[in-house]
Design a protein around this motif. Structure first.
Motif, PDB file in Angstrom:
ATOM      1  N   GLN A  51       0.828  -1.211   0.000  1.00 47.92           N
ATOM      2  CA  GLN A  51       0.000   0.000   0.000  1.00 47.92           C
ATOM      3  C   GLN A  51       0.861   1.258   0.000  1.00 47.92           C
ATOM      4  OE1 GLN A  51      -3.528  -0.099   2.658  1.00 47.92           O
ATOM      5  NE2 GLN A  51      -2.880  -2.202   3.120  1.00 47.92           N
ATOM      6  N   LEU A  52       1.934   1.238   0.779  1.00 52.98           N
ATOM      7  CA  LEU A  52       2.816   2.410   0.842  1.00 52.98           C
ATOM      8  C   LEU A  52       3.526   2.672  -0.481  1.00 52.98           C
ATOM      9  CD1 LEU A  52       4.487   2.037   4.374  1.00 52.98           C
ATOM     10  CD2 LEU A  52       2.904   3.830   3.619  1.00 52.98           C
ATOM     11  N   VAL A  53       4.082   1.623  -1.093  1.00 52.82           N
ATOM     12  CA  VAL A  53       4.813   1.855  -2.341  1.00 52.82           C
ATOM     13  C   VAL A  53       3.862   2.233  -3.474  1.00 52.82           C
ATOM     14  CG1 VAL A  53       6.827   0.476  -1.691  1.00 52.82           C
ATOM     15  CG2 VAL A  53       4.988  -0.588  -3.007  1.00 52.82           C
ATOM     16  N   ASP A  54       2.665   1.665  -3.485  1.00 50.41           N
ATOM     17  CA  ASP A  54       1.679   2.089  -4.491  1.00 50.41           C
ATOM     18  C   ASP A  54       1.368   3.571  -4.328  1.00 50.41           C
ATOM     19  OD1 ASP A  54       1.562  -0.485  -5.494  1.00 50.41           O
ATOM     20  OD2 ASP A  54      -0.390  -0.960  -4.600  1.00 50.41           O
ATOM     21  N   TRP A  55       1.164   3.994  -3.085  1.00 50.72           N
ATOM     22  CA  TRP A  55       0.874   5.401  -2.816  1.00 50.72           C
ATOM     23  C   TRP A  55       2.061   6.275  -3.223  1.00 50.72           C
ATOM     24  CZ3 TRP A  55       3.367   8.800   0.521  1.00 50.72           C
ATOM     25  CH2 TRP A  55       2.760  10.057   0.646  1.00 50.72           C
ATOM     26  N   MET A  56       3.266   5.851  -2.875  1.00 53.41           N
ATOM     27  CA  MET A  56       4.465   6.625  -3.215  1.00 53.41           C
ATOM     28  C   MET A  56       4.559   6.838  -4.719  1.00 53.41           C
ATOM     29  SD  MET A  56       6.694   7.322  -0.571  1.00 53.41           S
ATOM     30  CE  MET A  56       8.284   7.269  -1.339  1.00 53.41           C
ATOM     31  N   GLU A  57       4.337   5.786  -5.479  1.00 55.78           N
ATOM     32  CA  GLU A  57       4.452   5.891  -6.938  1.00 55.78           C
ATOM     33  C   GLU A  57       3.394   6.817  -7.520  1.00 55.78           C
ATOM     34  OE1 GLU A  57       4.383   1.757  -8.019  1.00 55.78           O
ATOM     35  OE2 GLU A  57       6.578   1.594  -7.898  1.00 55.78           O
ATOM     36  N   GLN A  58       2.208   6.838  -6.949  1.00 49.82           N
ATOM     37  CA  GLN A  58       1.143   7.712  -7.448  1.00 49.82           C
ATOM     38  C   GLN A  58       1.324   9.143  -6.968  1.00 49.82           C
ATOM     39  OE1 GLN A  58      -2.494   5.874  -6.137  1.00 49.82           O
ATOM     40  NE2 GLN A  58      -2.289   4.155  -7.534  1.00 49.82           N
ATOM     41  N   VAL A 153      10.702  10.410   6.445  1.00 44.51           N
ATOM     42  CA  VAL A 153      10.056  10.101   5.162  1.00 44.51           C
ATOM     43  C   VAL A 153       9.554  11.390   4.514  1.00 44.51           C
ATOM     44  CG1 VAL A 153       8.172   8.864   4.032  1.00 44.51           C
ATOM     45  CG2 VAL A 153       9.469   7.750   5.867  1.00 44.51           C
ATOM     46  N   VAL A 154       8.925  12.252   5.306  1.00 40.06           N
ATOM     47  CA  VAL A 154       8.425  13.536   4.793  1.00 40.06           C
ATOM     48  C   VAL A 154       9.567  14.347   4.191  1.00 40.06           C
ATOM     49  CG1 VAL A 154       7.535  15.799   5.528  1.00 40.06           C
ATOM     50  CG2 VAL A 154       6.360  13.700   6.225  1.00 40.06           C
ATOM     51  N   ALA A 155      10.710  14.385   4.851  1.00 41.76           N
ATOM     52  CA  ALA A 155      11.857  15.148   4.338  1.00 41.76           C
ATOM     53  C   ALA A 155      12.314  14.602   2.993  1.00 41.76           C
ATOM     54  CB  ALA A 155      13.010  15.109   5.347  1.00 41.76           C
ATOM     55  N   ARG A 156      12.333  13.265   2.845  1.00 43.66           N
ATOM     56  CA  ARG A 156      12.734  12.670   1.560  1.00 43.66           C
ATOM     57  C   ARG A 156      11.711  13.011   0.474  1.00 43.66           C
ATOM     58  NH1 ARG A 156      16.666   8.321   2.346  1.00 43.66           N
ATOM     59  NH2 ARG A 156      17.675   8.923   4.289  1.00 43.66           N
ATOM     60  N   LEU A 157      10.438  12.969   0.830  1.00 44.82           N
ATOM     61  CA  LEU A 157       9.398  13.300  -0.153  1.00 44.82           C
ATOM     62  C   LEU A 157       9.487  14.758  -0.583  1.00 44.82           C
ATOM     63  CD1 LEU A 157       6.306  11.451   1.379  1.00 44.82           C
ATOM     64  CD2 LEU A 157       7.655  10.759  -0.609  1.00 44.82           C
ATOM     65  N   LEU A 172       1.134  12.314   3.638  1.00 40.84           N
ATOM     66  CA  LEU A 172       1.557  11.075   4.285  1.00 40.84           C
ATOM     67  C   LEU A 172       0.637  10.736   5.452  1.00 40.84           C
ATOM     68  CD1 LEU A 172       3.655   8.779   4.421  1.00 40.84           C
ATOM     69  CD2 LEU A 172       4.943  10.207   6.034  1.00 40.84           C
ATOM     70  N   ASP A 173       0.272  11.725   6.233  1.00 37.85           N
ATOM     71  CA  ASP A 173      -0.626  11.495   7.362  1.00 37.85           C
ATOM     72  C   ASP A 173      -1.949  10.900   6.895  1.00 37.85           C
ATOM     73  OD1 ASP A 173      -1.395  11.903  10.248  1.00 37.85           O
ATOM     74  OD2 ASP A 173      -2.896  13.179   9.280  1.00 37.85           O
ATOM     75  N   GLU A 174      -2.451  11.387   5.788  1.00 37.25           N
ATOM     76  CA  GLU A 174      -3.724  10.879   5.258  1.00 37.25           C
ATOM     77  C   GLU A 174      -3.629   9.404   4.883  1.00 37.25           C
ATOM     78  OE1 GLU A 174      -6.069  11.679   1.204  1.00 37.25           O
ATOM     79  OE2 GLU A 174      -5.940  13.454   2.505  1.00 37.25           O
TER      80      GLU A 174
END
Length: 197
Positions: A51-58, A153-157, A172-174
């Motif tokens: 779920q996390l990597v799918d979200w990251m890619e989108q 993670v937020v800093a990397r994003l 990310l919180d959402e």
């Protein structure tokens, strides 16, 4: 896979629906005589990592990371608990180095075996985004929020996207809140399997 409980833990029906563990991981767990509860835990964390990597890619396609490494790391991060059974139900970190060694001994490359050792040491400045995502999946599967980890993670994003950190934090919180909403079901799934056997 001969053990019925182990087979159910890695790929059986689950509520909420969980992706099965990859065959490579399932075979390794069977070979190591993994406790069914450990396999269920790895499956839950692996599903959350998906779920996390799918979200990251989108959400942030500019972020470069190794999707398959994150998924493998999530699926194997606690494999050392196959030899440190006491850490299945209690605290301890002996499983981290033991897990990395087990994976290396079974032909897993060092770049993938490292997650067994790094999943609890995300504060180390040398860890990559993949390590942070495995650590995050290992926390959020049970809806445990760790602000310092999330801030990394937020800093990397924010660095990759060019957006403000507060915007990335909200996004990310959402997603973490959404994933965390099914934590009770994942915990119940894991608890439905015995620690031994």
């Amino acid at each position: 896979m001969t053990n019925t409980l182990l087979s159910r833990a890695v790929s059986g029906t689950a509520d909420p629906p969980l992706l099965p563990l990859p065959d490579r991981v399932s075979n390794l767990l069977s070979e190591l005589g993994s406790p069914p509860r450990l396999a269920a835990h790895l499956r839950a964390v692996h599903d959350v990592a998906h779920q996390l990597v799918d979200w990251m890619e989108q959400h942030c396609p500019a972020v470069l990371f190794d999707r398959e490494a994150v998924l493998f790391g999530a699926a194997t991060h606690d494999v050392g608990k196959t030899v440190h059974h006491g850490e299945l139900s209690g605290p301890g970190s002996a499983h981290e180095e033991a897990g990395q060694t087990l994976l290396l001994d079974h032909g897993v490359s060092p770049d993938l075996a490292r997650f067994a050792a790094t999943h609890a040491s995300w504060v180390d400045t040398r860890v990559g985004l993949e390590d942070l995502l495995v650590s995050l999946a290992d926390k959020i599967w049970k809806n445990k929020r760790v602000p310092d980890l999330e801030d990394l993670v937020v800093a990397r994003l924010a660095e990759a996207s060019g957006r403000a950190a507060w915007e990335e934090f909200i996004a990310l919180d959402e997603v973490l809140t959404h994933i965390g909403d099914e934590a009770d079901q994942r915990l119940a799934f894991q608890a439905s399997f015995p620690i031994y056997g």
